[in-house]
Design a protein around this motif. Structure first.
Motif, PDB file in Angstrom:
ATOM      1  N   ASP A  41      -5.057 -23.008   1.202  1.00  0.00           N
ATOM      2  CA  ASP A  41      -5.366 -22.527   2.555  1.00  0.00           C
ATOM      3  C   ASP A  41      -6.209 -21.244   2.499  1.00  0.00           C
ATOM      4  N   PRO A  42      -7.409 -21.245   3.099  1.00  0.00           N
ATOM      5  CA  PRO A  42      -8.237 -20.041   3.023  1.00  0.00           C
ATOM      6  C   PRO A  42      -7.842 -18.933   4.006  1.00  0.00           C
ATOM      7  N   SER A  43      -6.677 -19.032   4.641  1.00  0.00           N
ATOM      8  CA  SER A  43      -6.285 -17.937   5.542  1.00  0.00           C
ATOM      9  C   SER A  43      -5.078 -17.194   4.973  1.00  0.00           C
ATOM     10  N   ILE A  44      -4.941 -15.907   5.360  1.00  0.00           N
ATOM     11  CA  ILE A  44      -3.781 -15.133   4.922  1.00  0.00           C
ATOM     12  C   ILE A  44      -3.064 -14.570   6.136  1.00  0.00           C
ATOM     13  N   THR A  45      -1.770 -14.363   5.986  1.00  0.00           N
ATOM     14  CA  THR A  45      -0.990 -13.731   7.048  1.00  0.00           C
ATOM     15  C   THR A  45      -0.874 -12.254   6.700  1.00  0.00           C
ATOM     16  N   LEU A  46      -1.272 -11.393   7.644  1.00  0.00           N
ATOM     17  CA  LEU A  46      -1.256  -9.958   7.387  1.00  0.00           C
ATOM     18  C   LEU A  46      -0.351  -9.250   8.375  1.00  0.00           C
ATOM     19  N   GLY A  49       0.123  -3.742  10.664  1.00  0.00           N
ATOM     20  CA  GLY A  49      -0.033  -2.347  10.222  1.00  0.00           C
ATOM     21  C   GLY A  49      -0.709  -2.220   8.864  1.00  0.00           C
ATOM     22  N   ALA A  50      -1.240  -3.320   8.327  1.00  0.00           N
ATOM     23  CA  ALA A  50      -1.815  -3.306   6.966  1.00  0.00           C
ATOM     24  C   ALA A  50      -2.865  -2.198   6.806  1.00  0.00           C
ATOM     25  N   ALA A  51      -2.753  -1.473   5.697  1.00  0.00           N
ATOM     26  CA  ALA A  51      -3.635  -0.318   5.446  1.00  0.00           C
ATOM     27  C   ALA A  51      -5.114  -0.707   5.387  1.00  0.00           C
ATOM     28  N   CYS A  52      -5.414  -1.927   4.934  1.00  0.00           N
ATOM     29  CA  CYS A  52      -6.824  -2.341   4.855  1.00  0.00           C
ATOM     30  C   CYS A  52      -7.433  -2.435   6.250  1.00  0.00           C
ATOM     31  N   LEU A  53      -6.626  -2.795   7.233  1.00  0.00           N
ATOM     32  CA  LEU A  53      -7.153  -2.963   8.591  1.00  0.00           C
ATOM     33  C   LEU A  53      -7.391  -1.616   9.272  1.00  0.00           C
ATOM     34  N   HIS A  54      -6.468  -0.678   9.058  1.00  0.00           N
ATOM     35  CA  HIS A  54      -6.542   0.592   9.791  1.00  0.00           C
ATOM     36  C   HIS A  54      -7.404   1.630   9.107  1.00  0.00           C
ATOM     37  N   TYR A 127     -20.545 -18.571  -6.526  1.00  0.00           N
ATOM     38  CA  TYR A 127     -20.353 -17.145  -6.240  1.00  0.00           C
ATOM     39  C   TYR A 127     -18.863 -16.852  -6.204  1.00  0.00           C
ATOM     40  N   LEU A 128     -18.445 -15.828  -6.937  1.00  0.00           N
ATOM     41  CA  LEU A 128     -17.036 -15.406  -6.942  1.00  0.00           C
ATOM     42  C   LEU A 128     -16.938 -14.098  -6.175  1.00  0.00           C
ATOM     43  N   ARG A 129     -15.993 -14.036  -5.264  1.00  0.00           N
ATOM     44  CA  ARG A 129     -15.807 -12.807  -4.495  1.00  0.00           C
ATOM     45  C   ARG A 129     -14.363 -12.307  -4.674  1.00  0.00           C
ATOM     46  N   PRO A 130     -14.130 -11.465  -5.677  1.00  0.00           N
ATOM     47  CA  PRO A 130     -12.824 -10.828  -5.829  1.00  0.00           C
ATOM     48  C   PRO A 130     -12.628  -9.778  -4.722  1.00  0.00           C
ATOM     49  N   LEU A 131     -11.425  -9.696  -4.219  1.00  0.00           N
ATOM     50  CA  LEU A 131     -11.128  -8.794  -3.104  1.00  0.00           C
ATOM     51  C   LEU A 131      -9.765  -8.154  -3.347  1.00  0.00           C
ATOM     52  N   LEU A 132      -9.692  -6.837  -3.176  1.00  0.00           N
ATOM     53  CA  LEU A 132      -8.416  -6.128  -3.343  1.00  0.00           C
ATOM     54  C   LEU A 132      -8.148  -5.352  -2.059  1.00  0.00           C
ATOM     55  N   ILE A 133      -7.004  -5.618  -1.410  1.00  0.00           N
ATOM     56  CA  ILE A 133      -6.725  -5.003  -0.107  1.00  0.00           C
ATOM     57  C   ILE A 133      -5.306  -4.442  -0.031  1.00  0.00           C
ATOM     58  N   GLY A 134      -5.185  -3.343   0.677  1.00  0.00           N
ATOM     59  CA  GLY A 134      -3.871  -2.757   0.956  1.00  0.00           C
ATOM     60  C   GLY A 134      -3.239  -3.541   2.103  1.00  0.00           C
ATOM     61  N   THR A 135      -2.145  -4.236   1.812  1.00  0.00           N
ATOM     62  CA  THR A 135      -1.538  -5.112   2.822  1.00  0.00           C
ATOM     63  C   THR A 135      -0.259  -4.537   3.418  1.00  0.00           C
ATOM     64  N   GLY A 136       0.352  -3.566   2.727  1.00  0.00           N
ATOM     65  CA  GLY A 136       1.587  -2.972   3.242  1.00  0.00           C
ATOM     66  C   GLY A 136       1.306  -2.203   4.529  1.00  0.00           C
ATOM     67  N   GLU A 146       2.036  -2.078  -0.701  1.00  0.00           N
ATOM     68  CA  GLU A 146       1.842  -3.457  -1.172  1.00  0.00           C
ATOM     69  C   GLU A 146       0.360  -3.829  -1.099  1.00  0.00           C
ATOM     70  N   TYR A 147      -0.050  -4.666  -2.053  1.00  0.00           N
ATOM     71  CA  TYR A 147      -1.466  -5.038  -2.153  1.00  0.00           C
ATOM     72  C   TYR A 147      -1.622  -6.525  -2.423  1.00  0.00           C
ATOM     73  N   THR A 148      -2.782  -7.052  -2.059  1.00  0.00           N
ATOM     74  CA  THR A 148      -3.140  -8.423  -2.434  1.00  0.00           C
ATOM     75  C   THR A 148      -4.487  -8.394  -3.136  1.00  0.00           C
ATOM     76  N   PHE A 149      -4.558  -9.100  -4.258  1.00  0.00           N
ATOM     77  CA  PHE A 149      -5.819  -9.309  -4.960  1.00  0.00           C
ATOM     78  C   PHE A 149      -6.123 -10.788  -4.829  1.00  0.00           C
ATOM     79  N   LEU A 150      -7.326 -11.112  -4.446  1.00  0.00           N
ATOM     80  CA  LEU A 150      -7.676 -12.530  -4.429  1.00  0.00           C
ATOM     81  C   LEU A 150      -9.097 -12.737  -4.912  1.00  0.00           C
ATOM     82  N   ILE A 151      -9.360 -13.940  -5.376  1.00  0.00           N
ATOM     83  CA  ILE A 151     -10.739 -14.313  -5.725  1.00  0.00           C
ATOM     84  C   ILE A 151     -11.067 -15.595  -4.981  1.00  0.00           C
TER      85      ILE A 151
END
Ligand SMILES: *Cc1c(COP(=O)(O)O)cnc(C)c1O
Length: 342
Positions: A41-46, A49-54, A127-136, A146-151
């Motif tokens: 599934d290409p979607s994530i549940t966030l 208050g996730a730090a990456c968003l704010h 094309y590979l797109r690695p992504l690291l985001i603050g999710t907590g 908390e963090y999520t790393f995805l490619i």
């Protein structure tokens, strides 16, 4: 390793998202990284208050994998992207991914999607797109817990279907991309947020790329919005700016090495704006396209014609052919840049 999937119109692929088998995902919780998982599934549940968003606690990378002439699938210099993401993670207070783990993750996700690596003949790539985001959730300003790393991966088409095409560029003095001591030297989404307004204006007015000067004095050339800058001097020297607010491009690093291998002199130093009109050729450098020649640069009333819109400087063509040849396995990879996926 699988051959190219049947039924995909490889020739029609552009540069955009498309569905594949899975992406790779790892999470960081209680002070450690989980094992990688492969998620369809290409979607994530966030958390809202996730730090990456704010507060923009996020970073990314861009890498390419190639199906070579021999049928081998290779990833181009993922170790360098791993090192760069490590530095970016430290700069943004995120838990870094060990470089070996990063490279293994790249290999694993390409392997699980190998039928989406375009056929050699099409000039496409994955094309590979690695992504690291603050999710907590983090409402007071602080690093997330908390963090999520995805490619994510996607097949992309050959950019230059009918050979390299020079473009026009613009310099806007109204907006800067990265300040001295800011985040220009790390690959964070915020640098793109800083430039998206100027980019839309440039596109509307007919310039595909924007060139940025140093934010403090506007006297030195830094880089294009999403790619490094190189000029070829009258005497055939490869000149690229040295500045702490430029993103260290792996394409530029590779081209500098290829230039040396071909006996072309390389200078990495501050490049004043006034030098622009002295170059025989100028190019934008990055993973997506490798080399985009820039034939004209506009800054207010100044229009600098560098070269002809229909010609590619022989040194740029030589360097382009060299890097592409190494990527597609038609030129010996003497520096060990291609990481095979087995
Ligand atoms: C990603 C990026 C580049 C190009 O780097 P490569 O490693 O060559 O793809 C150049 N400039 C900026 C600002 C970037 O974000």
């Amino acid at each position: 390793m699988k051959g190219p999937k049947k039924g995909i119109e490889w020739e029609k692929l552009g540069f955009g998202f498309s569905d594949v088998n899975c992406h790779l995902r790892m999470t960081w919780k209680n002070g450690r990284w989980s094992k990688p998982k492969f998620v369809k599934d290409p979607s994530i549940t966030l958390h809202i208050g996730a730090a990456c968003l704010h507060y923009g606690q996020e970073c990314f990378e861009g890498i390419k994998a190639f199906r070579q002439k021999s049928g081998k699938i290779v990833i181009f210099r993922p170790d360098e992207n791993g090192k760069r993401m490590y530095r970016t993670a430290e700069r943004t207070c995120m838990p870094p991914i060990p470089v070996d783990t990063f490279v293994e993750c790249c290999r694993a996700v390409v392997k699980r999607n190998s039928e989406f690596v375009p056929p050699y003949e099409t000039g496409g790539s994955m094309y590979l797109r690695p992504l690291l985001i603050g999710t907590g959730p983090q409402i007071g300003v602080a690093p997330a817990k908390e963090y999520t790393f995805l490619i994510m991966v996607m097949p992309v088409g050959s950019y230059y279907k009918g050979g390299i095409k020079p473009v026009r560029a613009v310099i806007f003095d109204e907006w800067d991309r990265a300040a001295p001591h800011g985040m220009g030297d790390v690959k964070v989404g915020g640098n793109y947020a800083a430039g998206i307004f100027a980019h839309e204006k440039a596109k509307r007015e007919g310039w595909p790329v924007e060139l940025y000067l140093d934010a403090a004095s506007h006297r030195y050339i830094e880089e294009f919005a999403t790619s490094n800058f190189a000029g070829i001097s009258k005497s055939g020297v490869y000149v690229t700016p040295d500045s702490p607010s430029i993103l260290p491009s792996i394409t530029n690093m590779s081209l500098k090495q290829c230039a040396k291998d071909l006996g072309i002199k390389v200078e990495c130093r501050p490049v004043p704006y006034s030098e622009l009109k002295k170059f025989d050729a100028v190019a934008a450098l990055g993973t997506a396209v490798v080399i985009t020649p820039v034939w004209e640069i506009t800054r207010g009333k100044d229009v600098i014609k560098i070269s002809s819109p229909n010609e590619v400087h022989p040194i740029l063509q030589k360097l382009y052919d060299r890097v592409r040849g190494i990527q597609y396995g038609t030129i010996a990879d003497k520096h060990g840049w291609c990481f095979e996926v087995k």
